[in-house]
Write a protein that holds these residues in place. Structure first.
Motif, PDB file in Angstrom:
ATOM      1  N   VAL A 207       0.693  -1.458   0.143  1.00 51.00           N
ATOM      2  CA  VAL A 207       0.376  -0.490   0.029  1.00 51.00           C
ATOM      3  C   VAL A 207       0.807   1.582   0.085  1.00 51.00           C
ATOM      4  N   GLY A 208       2.033   1.291   0.550  1.00 49.30           N
ATOM      5  CA  GLY A 208       2.790   2.189   0.157  1.00 49.30           C
ATOM      6  C   GLY A 208       2.362   3.320   1.456  1.00 49.30           C
ATOM      7  N   LEU A 209       2.586   4.441   0.558  1.00 54.38           N
ATOM      8  CA  LEU A 209       2.392   5.610   2.340  1.00 54.38           C
ATOM      9  C   LEU A 209       0.975   6.058   1.810  1.00 54.38           C
ATOM     10  N   LEU A 210       0.503   5.647   1.197  1.00 55.61           N
ATOM     11  CA  LEU A 210      -1.195   5.917   1.045  1.00 55.61           C
ATOM     12  C   LEU A 210      -2.070   5.234   2.069  1.00 55.61           C
ATOM     13  N   SER A 211      -1.289   4.892   2.856  1.00 55.59           N
ATOM     14  CA  SER A 211      -2.050   3.904   4.285  1.00 55.59           C
ATOM     15  C   SER A 211      -1.951   4.871   5.306  1.00 55.59           C
ATOM     16  N   ASP A 212      -2.730   4.695   6.423  1.00 58.00           N
ATOM     17  CA  ASP A 212      -3.212   5.115   6.827  1.00 58.00           C
ATOM     18  C   ASP A 212      -2.096   4.795   8.413  1.00 58.00           C
ATOM     19  N   LEU A 213      -0.936   5.464   8.572  1.00 54.33           N
ATOM     20  CA  LEU A 213       0.180   5.250   9.018  1.00 54.33           C
ATOM     21  C   LEU A 213       0.682   5.371  10.270  1.00 54.33           C
ATOM     22  N   LYS A 214      -0.576   5.919  11.213  1.00 50.09           N
ATOM     23  CA  LYS A 214      -0.765   6.029  12.563  1.00 50.09           C
ATOM     24  C   LYS A 214      -1.340   4.237  12.713  1.00 50.09           C
ATOM     25  N   SER A 215      -2.015   3.681  12.202  1.00 44.73           N
ATOM     26  CA  SER A 215      -2.221   2.766  12.168  1.00 44.73           C
ATOM     27  C   SER A 215      -1.016   1.520  12.337  1.00 44.73           C
ATOM     28  N   VAL A 216      -0.280   1.584  12.407  1.00 44.07           N
ATOM     29  CA  VAL A 216       1.203   0.886  12.330  1.00 44.07           C
ATOM     30  C   VAL A 216       1.702   1.501  13.270  1.00 44.07           C
ATOM     31  N   GLU A 217       2.623   0.565  14.889  1.00 47.18           N
ATOM     32  CA  GLU A 217       2.702   1.244  15.583  1.00 47.18           C
ATOM     33  C   GLU A 217       4.300   0.830  15.852  1.00 47.18           C
ATOM     34  N   PHE A 218       5.476   1.213  15.572  1.00 45.62           N
ATOM     35  CA  PHE A 218       6.510   0.652  16.577  1.00 45.62           C
ATOM     36  C   PHE A 218       6.913   0.500  17.835  1.00 45.62           C
ATOM     37  N   THR A 219       7.728  -0.469  18.258  1.00 45.19           N
ATOM     38  CA  THR A 219       8.492  -0.146  19.853  1.00 45.19           C
ATOM     39  C   THR A 219       9.455  -1.372  19.942  1.00 45.19           C
ATOM     40  N   ASN A 220      10.240  -1.071  21.137  1.00 44.46           N
ATOM     41  CA  ASN A 220      11.930  -1.485  21.041  1.00 44.46           C
ATOM     42  C   ASN A 220      12.502  -0.932  19.755  1.00 44.46           C
ATOM     43  N   VAL A 221      12.357  -0.226  19.245  1.00 43.31           N
ATOM     44  CA  VAL A 221      13.287   0.262  18.141  1.00 43.31           C
ATOM     45  C   VAL A 221      14.633   0.687  18.671  1.00 43.31           C
ATOM     46  N   GLY A 222      15.565   0.030  17.761  1.00 47.06           N
ATOM     47  CA  GLY A 222      16.857   0.139  18.171  1.00 47.06           C
ATOM     48  C   GLY A 222      17.667   1.729  17.359  1.00 47.06           C
ATOM     49  N   ASP A 223      18.642   2.645  18.223  1.00 45.16           N
ATOM     50  CA  ASP A 223      19.069   3.162  17.076  1.00 45.16           C
ATOM     51  C   ASP A 223      20.633   3.234  16.894  1.00 45.16           C
ATOM     52  N   ILE A 224      20.507   2.967  15.535  1.00 48.93           N
ATOM     53  CA  ILE A 224      21.794   1.782  14.874  1.00 48.93           C
ATOM     54  C   ILE A 224      22.717   3.246  14.426  1.00 48.93           C
ATOM     55  N   ASP A 225      23.691   1.928  13.521  1.00 46.83           N
ATOM     56  CA  ASP A 225      25.105   3.583  13.591  1.00 46.83           C
ATOM     57  C   ASP A 225      25.993   2.530  13.689  1.00 46.83           C
ATOM     58  N   VAL A 226      26.500   3.434  12.614  1.00 48.77           N
ATOM     59  CA  VAL A 226      27.743   2.270  11.828  1.00 48.77           C
ATOM     60  C   VAL A 226      28.510   2.041  12.128  1.00 48.77           C
ATOM     61  N   SER A 227      29.366   3.058  13.293  1.00 47.07           N
ATOM     62  CA  SER A 227      29.730   3.215  14.330  1.00 47.07           C
ATOM     63  C   SER A 227      29.861   2.322  15.888  1.00 47.07           C
ATOM     64  N   GLY A 228      28.471   1.549  16.070  1.00 44.69           N
ATOM     65  CA  GLY A 228      28.160   0.980  17.423  1.00 44.69           C
ATOM     66  C   GLY A 228      27.397  -0.286  16.231  1.00 44.69           C
ATOM     67  N   LEU A 229      25.936  -0.507  16.602  1.00 42.19           N
ATOM     68  CA  LEU A 229      24.930  -0.664  16.786  1.00 42.19           C
ATOM     69  C   LEU A 229      24.275  -0.995  15.173  1.00 42.19           C
ATOM     70  N   ASP A 230      25.128  -1.802  14.104  1.00 38.90           N
ATOM     71  CA  ASP A 230      24.898  -1.896  12.692  1.00 38.90           C
ATOM     72  C   ASP A 230      24.009  -2.846  12.367  1.00 38.90           C
ATOM     73  N   HIS A 231      23.383  -3.598  13.634  1.00 36.90           N
ATOM     74  CA  HIS A 231      21.904  -4.409  12.699  1.00 36.90           C
ATOM     75  C   HIS A 231      21.238  -4.719  14.098  1.00 36.90           C
ATOM     76  N   TYR A 232      20.012  -4.428  14.132  1.00 34.05           N
ATOM     77  CA  TYR A 232      19.180  -4.620  14.819  1.00 34.05           C
ATOM     78  C   TYR A 232      17.388  -5.215  14.170  1.00 34.05           C
ATOM     79  N   SER A 233      17.370  -6.461  15.361  1.00 32.08           N
ATOM     80  CA  SER A 233      16.077  -6.857  14.814  1.00 32.08           C
ATOM     81  C   SER A 233      14.814  -6.889  16.122  1.00 32.08           C
ATOM     82  N   LYS A 234      14.726  -6.173  17.395  1.00 35.52           N
ATOM     83  CA  LYS A 234      14.184  -7.499  18.283  1.00 35.52           C
ATOM     84  C   LYS A 234      12.882  -5.758  17.939  1.00 35.52           C
TER      85      LYS A 234
END
Ligand code: COA
Length: 291
Positions: A207-234
């Motif tokens: 659906v891309g950006l046509l959807s109601d983006l606020k109906s999709v909510e994320f938690t546990n989002v990692g702060d990724i960075d090439v010089s630190g945590l470069d992969h996160y999957s939780k």
């Protein structure tokens, strides 16, 4: 059924494994989820004859109707990103479907999502800031979505007050998490991490950006960075308040570039997407391997 597909069925192997291109390691499909990405910035500068020549060489690999569609791009950078996106799509289709390059056809849904009709795999493309990525769910057609963001490129024209511009995109909880960071650059990075996750998911489902983006909510989002945590999957996700069983991965590709990959957990055995940087030359080799 062509020879390779028929032979692989007899041998009980996936056609892609049968077709595996020995001299292009990046184009072997040995993981359930693979992202190939290319740096296309060398083709951006249209004023050197070398870059003109290679641009023309890559364009000539596309079917005529796609060559024509490239002309609609006003900026060379956009045309190049779309060009490489199409080349990667054809490379994936011809290799995973086991068909000749010239027989590869991209179809688009009414919302624009490209795919190969009745494929046994799924893919999705994203391009930004000179990087073009294709995410592939190689062994079944369960959906995958990918989104790539160059934070510097995305924020280069931002004016003061930008913190208030995203109330249609993020939920109250997401907003709170994003703005709880103090450093302004880190806020932007976190904002685009949430953004990339939303895009990757909505692109996976088409659906891309046509959807109601606020109906999709994320938690546990990692702060990724090439010089630190470069992969996160939780990361976890709820759609209309209900948890969904999907895997969300975040990758730091470069200092200012992050990528989100979303795929359904259905039939997924491995726990990480394989990410490979490829050369533009490898795409040419991939073309010749299946012509
Ligand atoms: C999909 C969408 C989020 C892409 O956003 P973006 O930030 O410009 O771009 P990205 O670089 O991340 O992705 C671009 C790629 O997404 C893919 N794409 C396009 N539409 C898509 C969709 N509905 N779902 C999933 N993927 C889509 C294409 O492969 C495209 O690359 P290509 O044109 O080179 O093949 C945005 O175009 C969108 O919301 N589209 C949906 C509806 C729409 O506006 N349709 C217009 C035609 S009716």
């Amino acid at each position: 059924m062509n020879d390779e597909v028929e032979m692989s069925a007899l041998l009980g192997v996936h056609p892609a494994q049968f077709l595996a291109v020995v001299d292009i390691p990046e184009f072997t499909w040995d993981a359930e989820c693979v992202v190939l990405y290319a740096d296309v910035r060398s083709l951006w500068l249209g004023n050197s004859s070398a870059s003109e020549e290679s641009f023309a060489k890559y364009v000539s690999l596309l079917p005529a109707y796609e060559q024509l569609a490239l002309k609609k791009y006003h900026f060379r950078s956009d045309a190049v990103q779309h060009l490489v996106s199409l080349l990667l799509q054809h490379a994936v289709i011809s290799q995973l479907q086991g068909i000749a390059w010239k027989d590869s056809r991209i179809t688009r849904s009414t919302s624009g999502r490209p795919s190969y009709q009745s494929a046994r795999f799924d893919y999705n493309v994203s391009h930004h800031g000179g990087l073009v990525a294709i995410g592939v769910r190689t062994v079944n057609s369960k959906r995958i979505g990918v989104d790539i963001v160059d934070i510097d490129e995305a924020t280069k024209n931002w004016r003061s007050g930008w913190e208030n511009d995203f109330h249609d995109v993020f939920t109250e909880n997401e907003y709170k998490t994003i703005l709880s960071e103090r450093d302004s650059y880190k806020i932007k990075r976190r904002l685009f991490t949430f953004w990339a996750l939303k895009e990757a998911y909505t692109k996976a489902i088409g659906v891309g950006l046509l959807s109601d983006l606020k109906s999709v909510e994320f938690t546990n989002v990692g702060d990724i960075d090439v010089s630190g945590l470069d992969h996160y999957s939780k990361t976890l996700c709820k759609v209309n308040g209900e948890p969904i069983d999907w895997r969300f991965e975040l990758f730091a590709l470069e200092k200012t570039v992050i990528m989100a990959v979303a795929t359904s957990n259905d039939d997924l055995l491995e726990n990480k997407t394989s990410v490979k940087l490829i050369n533009l030359q490898d795409i040419i080799k991939a073309v010749h391997s299946v012509t």
